[in-house]
Design a protein around this motif. Structure first.
Motif, PDB file in Angstrom:
ATOM      1  N   LEU A   1     -59.736  66.676 105.807  1.00 27.81           N
ATOM      2  CA  LEU A   1     -58.844  67.451 106.675  1.00 27.81           C
ATOM      3  C   LEU A   1     -57.412  67.400 106.152  1.00 27.81           C
ATOM      4  O   LEU A   1     -56.696  68.406 106.195  1.00 27.81           O
ATOM      5  CB  LEU A   1     -58.890  66.926 108.109  1.00 27.81           C
ATOM      6  N   THR A   2     -57.012  66.249 105.640  1.00 32.07           N
ATOM      7  CA  THR A   2     -55.670  66.119 105.053  1.00 32.07           C
ATOM      8  C   THR A   2     -55.530  67.042 103.850  1.00 32.07           C
ATOM      9  O   THR A   2     -54.503  67.713 103.695  1.00 32.07           O
ATOM     10  CB  THR A   2     -55.402  64.659 104.665  1.00 32.07           C
ATOM     11  N   ARG A   3     -56.549  67.112 102.996  1.00 36.09           N
ATOM     12  CA  ARG A   3     -56.507  68.029 101.846  1.00 36.09           C
ATOM     13  C   ARG A   3     -56.358  69.480 102.291  1.00 36.09           C
ATOM     14  O   ARG A   3     -55.722  70.282 101.618  1.00 36.09           O
ATOM     15  CB  ARG A   3     -57.780  67.889 101.009  1.00 36.09           C
ATOM     16  N   TRP A   4     -56.973  69.819 103.398  1.00 40.25           N
ATOM     17  CA  TRP A   4     -56.918  71.181 103.919  1.00 40.25           C
ATOM     18  C   TRP A   4     -55.669  71.443 104.761  1.00 40.25           C
ATOM     19  O   TRP A   4     -55.486  72.549 105.256  1.00 40.25           O
ATOM     20  CB  TRP A   4     -58.159  71.483 104.743  1.00 40.25           C
ATOM     21  N   GLY A   5     -54.855  70.421 104.997  1.00 40.13           N
ATOM     22  CA  GLY A   5     -53.673  70.593 105.839  1.00 40.13           C
ATOM     23  C   GLY A   5     -54.007  70.683 107.318  1.00 40.13           C
ATOM     24  O   GLY A   5     -53.272  71.305 108.088  1.00 40.13           O
ATOM     25  N   LEU A   6     -55.105  70.066 107.728  1.00 32.91           N
ATOM     26  CA  LEU A   6     -55.555  70.128 109.117  1.00 32.91           C
ATOM     27  C   LEU A   6     -55.463  68.766 109.808  1.00 32.91           C
ATOM     28  O   LEU A   6     -56.322  68.386 110.595  1.00 32.91           O
ATOM     29  CB  LEU A   6     -57.001  70.645 109.181  1.00 32.91           C
ATOM     30  N   GLU A   7     -54.400  68.034 109.520  1.00 33.89           N
ATOM     31  CA  GLU A   7     -54.237  66.696 110.084  1.00 33.89           C
ATOM     32  C   GLU A   7     -54.258  66.708 111.612  1.00 33.89           C
ATOM     33  O   GLU A   7     -54.670  65.733 112.240  1.00 33.89           O
ATOM     34  CB  GLU A   7     -52.931  66.052 109.608  1.00 33.89           C
ATOM     35  N   ASN A   8     -53.800  67.814 112.215  1.00 38.89           N
ATOM     36  CA  ASN A   8     -53.768  67.866 113.676  1.00 38.89           C
ATOM     37  C   ASN A   8     -55.165  67.882 114.296  1.00 38.89           C
ATOM     38  O   ASN A   8     -55.309  67.656 115.492  1.00 38.89           O
ATOM     39  CB  ASN A   8     -52.955  69.073 114.150  1.00 38.89           C
TER      40      ASN A   8
END
Length: 156
Positions: free
Chosen positions: A51-58
């Motif tokens: 998710l961090t790689r995809w920018g979806l940390e939220n």
């Protein structure tokens, strides 16, 4: 439809059109794990890293809980009907939504329970249903797959 048959039809005719979309490799992440409670934390860690790689940390907190619940259910209830395959699959798909899929070798499908406050178990799928936009299950050749969709943020 006019070109299909020259003579009048004696029965209804149905035309089915399907549009498929293939996903690029950077939209899918998948792993296989042994059916062992000790690897649940590893599955959560890998999911959050993706998710961090995809920018979806939220979506990390809700995804961690969904992965934990689906993975734990697969360990407890996903015994292979034949006893041969004791691995669990985890796949994340980033497309129009974020889909989390967990597969196991069992062919029995889960039911959502509405536990009482005194129950110690049975909240997993209820929590998944609350955290996801939609969830469901389907047969796969070697067992079943349970999936949960989460809405992507507008910025994604």
């Amino acid at each position: 439809m006019d070109t299909l048959r020259a003579e009048p039809q004696s029965d209804d005719v149905t035309l089915l059109l399907a549009r498929t979309r293939s996903l690029s490799a950077d939209q899918v992440a998948s792993w296989r794990f042994p059916s062992d409670p000790a690897v649940v934390s590893r599955a959560r860690t890998l999911a959050v890293r993706q998710l961090t790689r995809w920018g979806l940390e939220n979506l990390a907190e809700s995804t961690e809980l969904i992965v934990s619940e689906l993975f734990t259910n697969a360990i407890i209830h996903g015994n292979s009907d034949s006893g041969s395959d004791r691995t669990i699959g985890l796949r994340l798909i980033r497309h129009e939504v974020l889909t989390c899929e967990v597969s196991d070798a069992s062919h029995s499908h889960p039911l959502v329970r509405h536990p009482r406050t005194t129950d110690e178990h049975g909240r997993g799928l209820f929590l998944v249903s609350q955290l996801s936009r939609r969830w469901g299950t389907r047969h796969i050749p070697d067992g079943k797959l349970i999936w949960a969709d989460q809405q992507l943020p507008a910025s994604a």
